[in-house]
Design an enzyme around this catalytic site. Structure first.
Site, mmCIF file in Angstrom:
data_model
loop_
_atom_site.group_PDB
_atom_site.id
_atom_site.type_symbol
_atom_site.label_atom_id
_atom_site.label_comp_id
_atom_site.label_asym_id
_atom_site.label_seq_id
_atom_site.Cartn_x
_atom_site.Cartn_y
_atom_site.Cartn_z
ATOM 1 C CB CYS A 67 -4.062 4.816 -5.395
ATOM 2 S SG CYS A 67 -4.181 2.884 -4.994
ATOM 3 C CB CYS B 136 -1.007 -0.050 1.244
ATOM 4 S SG CYS B 136 -2.020 1.329 1.108
HETATM 5 O O1 PYC Z 1 -1.878 3.829 -1.890
HETATM 6 O O2 PYC Z 1 -1.330 1.784 -2.655
HETATM 7 C C1 PYC Z 1 -2.008 2.649 -2.220
HETATM 8 C C2 PYC Z 1 -3.449 2.196 -1.608
HETATM 9 C C3 PYC Z 1 -3.981 0.977 -1.801
HETATM 10 C C4 PYC Z 1 -5.342 0.831 -1.412
HETATM 11 C C5 PYC Z 1 -5.480 2.121 -0.919
HETATM 12 N N1 PYC Z 1 -4.183 3.110 -0.990
#
Ligand code: PYC
Length: 336
Positions: free
Chosen positions: A263, A113
Site C-alpha cells: 500500500c 493511490c
Molecule cells: O497503494 O495507496 C495504495 C492503495 C490504496 C488502496 C489500495 N492501494
C-alpha cells in the site's frame, strides 16, 4: 421538435443522471489492467465521457454526483471484483503534467493511490505515453511525480504525508481497547501495532474482521481527519518475514478488500509516523513488506515544511481489453 418530445427527452436525461449514468450511455470502454506487487489496477483509457472541472477534485466530485454507476460497472462484479482499484485517465489540469487520474474502488473514490499510480506509469509506458524518465500526474490529492528507473521500477514522489494524532485509544466492542496512530499519506489511515494476531494469509478472516471492527469503532467515535475526512484505511504492522524488510503490514481498504501490495499511501503514512517519532531520518531506507510477501522500498525527504514520501516498486501490465455495456443486461452497470 414537438413540446411533448422535448419534455420526454429532458426528463429521460434527468433520470439517467439521477441514476448515476451519463447521456449518451457508453457502449464500450478500453481498459488496461496491471498489478503492482500483487495489487490490481484497472485504467480506463477511453470510452468514459470525461467529467467537467478545472481541478481533479472537481472532476472527481462530478463523477461521484453524476456518473457513479460507471465506477461500479468498471470495477465491481461481473467485470471486476472488490480488490480492483480503477483509475479514469483524464487530460492533465497542470501545464507540466502528462495526465490526470481519478482513482476509485468498489465502494467509492480515493484521493490518491500509490500502487495505482505505479501501475498507471507502467500503463502509460505500455501505451507509449511516458517517454521521459520523469512524469508528473495530477490527482485529487495534488500533483505527484514519478521517475522511471533503469531497472523498470518506478519511484513515486507522493503528496506530503503527516502524523495527525499519536497513541489514540479506541474502544472496539469486539476487541477491547486498541491503540494506534492517525496519519495521512494521500489517504487516511489508523495504524496499529498488530495485537490482533499473525499477519499472514492463513489468518485473513480474523484480520479482516478485526480491521472492520476497528474502522466501525472509529466512525462511531466521530474521529476524523482535520477537515472531517473519514479514516477509511486500517493498517496493522508487525515484524517482517522476508530478508531486508523493516516491517510487514496488512491494510484494509475502504470496502471489504485488503491490499495485496504494501500500500503506497499506507507506507507513506507509516513512514510519516516513524519520522515524527524520530525513528526514520530523511533519506533513510524503509522496506515495507505486504501480507502477500511483496515489498515496496521507501524513504522520506523534507521539502520546506512538508514531508515527501518516496515509494519505489515495479508493476506489470497483465491485459488490455474492451468492456461492453448492453443496457438490456440486468448487470450492465455492475452488481451493487
Ligand atoms: O497503494 O495507496 C495504495 C492503495 C490504496 C488502496 C489500495 N492501494
Amino acid at each position: 421538435m414537438k413540446d411533448s418530445c422535448r419534455k420526454k427527452n429532458s426528463s429521460q436525461k434527468r433520470s439517467r443522471v439521477s441514476e448515476g449514468l451519463p447521456e449518451p450511455l457508453p457502449k464500450t470502454m478500453e481498459i488496461i489492467d496491471s498489478h503492482t506487487c500483487g495489487e490490481p489496477t484497472r485504467i480506463v483509457i477511453s470510452g468514459w465521457p470525461l467529467p467537467p472541472g478545472d481541478s481533479m477534485l472537481e472532476r472527481r466530485e462530478y463523477l461521484r454526483a453524476n456518473n457513479d454507476r460507471l465506477r461500479q460497472a468498471v470495477v465491481c462484479e461481473p467485470r471486476g471484483h472488490n480488490a480492483i482499484v480503477g483509475g479514469l485517465l483524464t487530460p492533465p489540469v497542470c501545464d507540466d503534467s502528462v495526465a490526470g487520474i481519478i482513482f476509485f474502488n468498489d465502494v467509492g473514490y480515493l484521493s490518491m493511490c500509490g500502487h495505482g499510480l505505479i501501475g498507471l506509469v507502467e500503463t502509460l509506458k505500455f501505451m507509449g505515453k511516458a517517454r521521459g524518465d520523469n512524469v508528473r500526474i495530477d490527482t485529487p490529492a495534488g500533483t505527484v511525480s514519478a521517475k522511471i528507473e533503469q531497472d523498470r521500477r518506478v519511484t513515486l514522489a507522493n503528496v506530503p504525508a503527516y502524523l495527525y494524532k499519536e497513541d489514540i485509544v479506541i474502544n472496539v466492542p469486539q476487541l477491547g481497547e486498541i491503540q494506534g496512530d492517525v496519519a495521512y499519506g494521500g489517504n487516511w489511515f489508523f495504524l496499529v501495532n498488530s495485537s490482533v494476531g499473525e499477519l499472514s494469509l492463513s489468518n485473513l478472516d480474523n484480520l479482516l474482521m478485526s480491521a472492520k471492527a476497528i474502522r466501525q469503532a472509529i466512525a462511531d467515535s466521530g474521529m476524523t481527519g482535520p477537515n472531517g475526512e473519514i479514516i477509511d484505511h486500517i493498517e496493522f504492522y508487525a515484524e517482517p518475514t522476508v530478508p531486508d524488510a523493516n516491517s510487514r503490514n496488512f491494510v484494509l481498504c475502504p470496502g471489504n478488500a485488503y491490499d495485496r501490495s504494501p500500500c503506497g499511501t499506507g507506507t507513506s503514512a507509516k513512514m510519516a509516523c516513524l519520522y515524527a517519532k524520530g525513528r526514520l531520518k530523511p533519506g533513510q531506507k524503509w522496506v515495507q513488506e505486504s501480507i502477500t510477501g511483496s515489498v515496496f522500498e521507501g524513504w522520506v525527504e523534507e521539502q520546506g515544511d512538508c514531508l515527501i514520501p518516496f515509494i519505489r516498486a515495479g508493476a506489470n501490465v497483465v491485459s488490455r481489453a474492451t468492456l461492453y455495456f448492453d443496457p438490456k443486461d440486468i448487470f450492465c452497470w455492475g452488481i451493487e
